[in-house]
Scaffold this motif. Structure first.
Motif, PDB file in Angstrom:
ATOM      1  N   THR A   1      -9.338  37.796  29.793  1.00 26.65           N
ATOM      2  CA  THR A   1     -10.209  38.106  28.653  1.00 26.65           C
ATOM      3  C   THR A   1      -9.971  39.522  28.146  1.00 26.65           C
ATOM      4  O   THR A   1     -10.425  39.877  27.073  1.00 26.65           O
ATOM      5  CB  THR A   1     -11.695  37.929  29.036  1.00 26.65           C
ATOM      6  OG1 THR A   1     -11.975  38.753  30.176  1.00 26.65           O
ATOM      7  CG2 THR A   1     -12.004  36.479  29.343  1.00 26.65           C
ATOM      8  N   GLN A   2      -9.270  40.335  28.932  1.00 30.23           N
ATOM      9  CA  GLN A   2      -8.938  41.695  28.509  1.00 30.23           C
ATOM     10  C   GLN A   2      -7.625  41.753  27.735  1.00 30.23           C
ATOM     11  O   GLN A   2      -7.244  42.799  27.265  1.00 30.23           O
ATOM     12  CB  GLN A   2      -8.865  42.611  29.743  1.00 30.23           C
ATOM     13  CG  GLN A   2     -10.162  42.674  30.527  1.00 30.23           C
ATOM     14  CD  GLN A   2     -11.328  43.209  29.711  1.00 30.23           C
ATOM     15  OE1 GLN A   2     -11.196  44.217  29.025  1.00 30.23           O
ATOM     16  NE2 GLN A   2     -12.454  42.528  29.754  1.00 30.23           N
ATOM     17  N   SER A   3      -6.934  40.652  27.653  1.00 31.67           N
ATOM     18  CA  SER A   3      -5.634  40.619  26.991  1.00 31.67           C
ATOM     19  C   SER A   3      -5.788  40.509  25.481  1.00 31.67           C
ATOM     20  O   SER A   3      -6.765  39.968  24.984  1.00 31.67           O
ATOM     21  CB  SER A   3      -4.825  39.419  27.492  1.00 31.67           C
ATOM     22  OG  SER A   3      -4.585  39.531  28.870  1.00 31.67           O
ATOM     23  N   THR A   4      -4.799  41.003  24.782  1.00 32.71           N
ATOM     24  CA  THR A   4      -4.773  40.856  23.331  1.00 32.71           C
ATOM     25  C   THR A   4      -3.601  39.963  22.955  1.00 32.71           C
ATOM     26  O   THR A   4      -2.511  40.085  23.514  1.00 32.71           O
ATOM     27  CB  THR A   4      -4.631  42.215  22.619  1.00 32.71           C
ATOM     28  OG1 THR A   4      -3.488  42.888  23.126  1.00 32.71           O
ATOM     29  CG2 THR A   4      -5.859  43.069  22.830  1.00 32.71           C
TER      30      THR A   4
ATOM     31  N   ASP B   1      -4.298  45.862  13.195  1.00 31.63           N
ATOM     32  CA  ASP B   1      -5.592  45.227  12.915  1.00 31.63           C
ATOM     33  C   ASP B   1      -6.455  45.134  14.162  1.00 31.63           C
ATOM     34  O   ASP B   1      -7.683  45.232  14.090  1.00 31.63           O
ATOM     35  CB  ASP B   1      -5.395  43.821  12.331  1.00 31.63           C
ATOM     36  CG  ASP B   1      -4.863  43.834  10.903  1.00 31.63           C
ATOM     37  OD1 ASP B   1      -4.823  44.915  10.268  1.00 31.63           O
ATOM     38  OD2 ASP B   1      -4.465  42.753  10.426  1.00 31.63           O
ATOM     39  N   LEU B   2      -5.828  44.919  15.316  1.00 30.51           N
ATOM     40  CA  LEU B   2      -6.561  44.808  16.577  1.00 30.51           C
ATOM     41  C   LEU B   2      -6.844  46.165  17.214  1.00 30.51           C
ATOM     42  O   LEU B   2      -7.618  46.261  18.169  1.00 30.51           O
ATOM     43  CB  LEU B   2      -5.788  43.924  17.561  1.00 30.51           C
ATOM     44  CG  LEU B   2      -5.718  42.447  17.183  1.00 30.51           C
ATOM     45  CD1 LEU B   2      -4.669  41.730  18.030  1.00 30.51           C
ATOM     46  CD2 LEU B   2      -7.087  41.787  17.332  1.00 30.51           C
ATOM     47  N   GLY B   3      -6.201  47.206  16.703  1.00 26.40           N
ATOM     48  CA  GLY B   3      -6.431  48.546  17.216  1.00 26.40           C
ATOM     49  C   GLY B   3      -5.906  48.758  18.632  1.00 26.40           C
ATOM     50  O   GLY B   3      -6.521  49.463  19.427  1.00 26.40           O
ATOM     51  N   VAL B   4      -4.768  48.150  18.915  1.00 30.01           N
ATOM     52  CA  VAL B   4      -4.162  48.278  20.240  1.00 30.01           C
ATOM     53  C   VAL B   4      -2.751  48.828  20.091  1.00 30.01           C
ATOM     54  O   VAL B   4      -2.225  48.935  18.983  1.00 30.01           O
ATOM     55  CB  VAL B   4      -4.144  46.914  20.981  1.00 30.01           C
ATOM     56  CG1 VAL B   4      -5.570  46.436  21.252  1.00 30.01           C
ATOM     57  CG2 VAL B   4      -3.365  45.856  20.201  1.00 30.01           C
ATOM     58  N   GLY B   5      -2.126  49.157  21.200  1.00 32.39           N
ATOM     59  CA  GLY B   5      -0.771  49.693  21.159  1.00 32.39           C
ATOM     60  C   GLY B   5       0.306  48.639  21.266  1.00 32.39           C
ATOM     61  O   GLY B   5       1.464  48.898  20.935  1.00 32.39           O
ATOM     62  N   TYR B   6      -0.063  47.455  21.754  1.00 35.29           N
ATOM     63  CA  TYR B   6       0.880  46.351  21.923  1.00 35.29           C
ATOM     64  C   TYR B   6       0.077  45.072  22.087  1.00 35.29           C
ATOM     65  O   TYR B   6      -1.153  45.105  22.272  1.00 35.29           O
ATOM     66  CB  TYR B   6       1.789  46.568  23.140  1.00 35.29           C
ATOM     67  CG  TYR B   6       1.033  46.554  24.438  1.00 35.29           C
ATOM     68  CD1 TYR B   6       0.852  45.363  25.146  1.00 35.29           C
ATOM     69  CD2 TYR B   6       0.473  47.716  24.959  1.00 35.29           C
ATOM     70  CE1 TYR B   6       0.127  45.334  26.330  1.00 35.29           C
ATOM     71  CE2 TYR B   6      -0.241  47.690  26.139  1.00 35.29           C
ATOM     72  CZ  TYR B   6      -0.425  46.502  26.819  1.00 35.29           C
ATOM     73  OH  TYR B   6      -1.134  46.471  27.983  1.00 35.29           O
ATOM     74  N   LEU B   7       0.754  43.935  22.048  1.00 45.48           N
ATOM     75  CA  LEU B   7       0.117  42.648  22.305  1.00 45.48           C
ATOM     76  C   LEU B   7       0.592  42.117  23.655  1.00 45.48           C
ATOM     77  O   LEU B   7       1.768  42.242  23.993  1.00 45.48           O
ATOM     78  CB  LEU B   7       0.486  41.631  21.220  1.00 45.48           C
ATOM     79  CG  LEU B   7       0.023  41.939  19.800  1.00 45.48           C
ATOM     80  CD1 LEU B   7       0.628  40.932  18.829  1.00 45.48           C
ATOM     81  CD2 LEU B   7      -1.492  41.930  19.719  1.00 45.48           C
ATOM     82  N   ASP B   8      -0.324  41.525  24.388  1.00 40.11           N
ATOM     83  CA  ASP B   8       0.061  40.880  25.637  1.00 40.11           C
ATOM     84  C   ASP B   8       0.809  39.584  25.371  1.00 40.11           C
ATOM     85  O   ASP B   8       1.697  39.209  26.140  1.00 40.11           O
ATOM     86  CB  ASP B   8      -1.176  40.595  26.496  1.00 40.11           C
ATOM     87  CG  ASP B   8      -1.804  41.880  26.996  1.00 40.11           C
ATOM     88  OD1 ASP B   8      -1.159  42.576  27.797  1.00 40.11           O
ATOM     89  OD2 ASP B   8      -2.933  42.196  26.569  1.00 40.11           O
ATOM     90  N   LEU B   9       0.439  38.898  24.290  1.00 36.81           N
ATOM     91  CA  LEU B   9       1.046  37.607  23.966  1.00 36.81           C
ATOM     92  C   LEU B   9       1.114  37.445  22.455  1.00 36.81           C
ATOM     93  O   LEU B   9       0.143  37.731  21.751  1.00 36.81           O
ATOM     94  CB  LEU B   9       0.207  36.474  24.572  1.00 36.81           C
ATOM     95  CG  LEU B   9       0.650  35.039  24.287  1.00 36.81           C
ATOM     96  CD1 LEU B   9       2.023  34.759  24.890  1.00 36.81           C
ATOM     97  CD2 LEU B   9      -0.379  34.053  24.830  1.00 36.81           C
ATOM     98  N   TYR B  10       2.254  36.985  21.972  1.00 35.71           N
ATOM     99  CA  TYR B  10       2.451  36.728  20.542  1.00 35.71           C
ATOM    100  C   TYR B  10       3.040  35.333  20.414  1.00 35.71           C
ATOM    101  O   TYR B  10       4.075  35.029  21.013  1.00 35.71           O
ATOM    102  CB  TYR B  10       3.400  37.779  19.960  1.00 35.71           C
ATOM    103  CG  TYR B  10       3.361  37.916  18.456  1.00 35.71           C
ATOM    104  CD1 TYR B  10       2.154  38.009  17.757  1.00 35.71           C
ATOM    105  CD2 TYR B  10       4.541  38.005  17.727  1.00 35.71           C
ATOM    106  CE1 TYR B  10       2.140  38.166  16.385  1.00 35.71           C
ATOM    107  CE2 TYR B  10       4.525  38.167  16.347  1.00 35.71           C
ATOM    108  CZ  TYR B  10       3.321  38.253  15.686  1.00 35.71           C
ATOM    109  OH  TYR B  10       3.301  38.413  14.312  1.00 35.71           O
ATOM    110  N   LEU B  11       2.365  34.483  19.666  1.00 34.69           N
ATOM    111  CA  LEU B  11       2.780  33.090  19.516  1.00 34.69           C
ATOM    112  C   LEU B  11       3.311  32.811  18.119  1.00 34.69           C
ATOM    113  O   LEU B  11       2.750  33.310  17.131  1.00 34.69           O
ATOM    114  CB  LEU B  11       1.597  32.145  19.753  1.00 34.69           C
ATOM    115  CG  LEU B  11       0.880  32.212  21.093  1.00 34.69           C
ATOM    116  CD1 LEU B  11      -0.289  31.231  21.108  1.00 34.69           C
ATOM    117  CD2 LEU B  11       1.830  31.931  22.225  1.00 34.69           C
ATOM    118  N   MET B  12       4.332  31.980  18.033  1.00 27.28           N
ATOM    119  CA  MET B  12       4.758  31.437  16.750  1.00 27.28           C
ATOM    120  C   MET B  12       3.803  30.277  16.457  1.00 27.28           C
ATOM    121  O   MET B  12       3.765  29.298  17.193  1.00 27.28           O
ATOM    122  CB  MET B  12       6.210  30.938  16.814  1.00 27.28           C
ATOM    123  CG  MET B  12       6.753  30.537  15.457  1.00 27.28           C
ATOM    124  SD  MET B  12       8.441  29.827  15.464  1.00 27.28           S
ATOM    125  CE  MET B  12       9.288  30.664  16.769  1.00 27.28           C
TER     126      MET B  12
END
Length: 153
Positions: A3-6, A30-41
């Protein structure tokens, strides 16, 4: 994914390799983070790029599709991992043949496949395929889709 992942999804109008990083960076901002834990197509089929218009249509109201193959998009997404913009990448709404195509060329593991899956649409073949290939399957709409009349409750 904790639940802490973006995480975010690459929208269909950004499938062309030259748009993938830009779309990812916008999601990160937009999410205000430095990176994403997961990016989906989000889908294997892309729409024509039309700037801020996320649903491009022709003069007759028909969707305009991209001619970019999803494997090109996947390769551009792999570059996001190399650049540190995302930790993991995956797909959504792919069928088994499409997912196998990605697995065949992937240099970065396919972290997950997100598809609709619930008691009325169990996706047993996809579950077995993902398990055999080491791809985590994430259920979309795990309690069903009551807003769709063709999907009985």
């Amino acid at each position: 994914v904790s639940t802490q992942s973006t995480w975010a999804k690459l929208w269909n109008t950004f499938h062309a390799p030259q748009h993938v990083q830009q779309a990812c960076e916008k999601s990160i901002a937009d999410l205000g983070v430095g990176y994403l834990d997961l990016y989906l197509m989000h889908w294997p089929t892309g729409f024509a790029f039309a700037g801020d218009n996320l649903f491009p249509k022709d003069a007759n109201g028909r969707m305009l599709y991209s001619d970019v193959h999803y494997l090109e998009t996947w390769q551009a997404m792999e570059a996001l991992v190399t650049k540190g913009l995302v930790k993991s990448i995956g797909v959504s709404n792919f069928n088994i043949a499409q997912l196998q195509g990605v697995l065949d060329i992937a240099t970065v593991p396919v972290a997950c496949q997100q598809v609709e899956c619930h008691p009325y649409f169990t996706q047993q073949e996809m579950v077995a395929f993902c398990k055999a290939k080491g791809v985590v399957m994430v259920a979309y709409s795990p309690f069903g889709s009551p807003d769709r009349p063709w999907a009985p409750p």
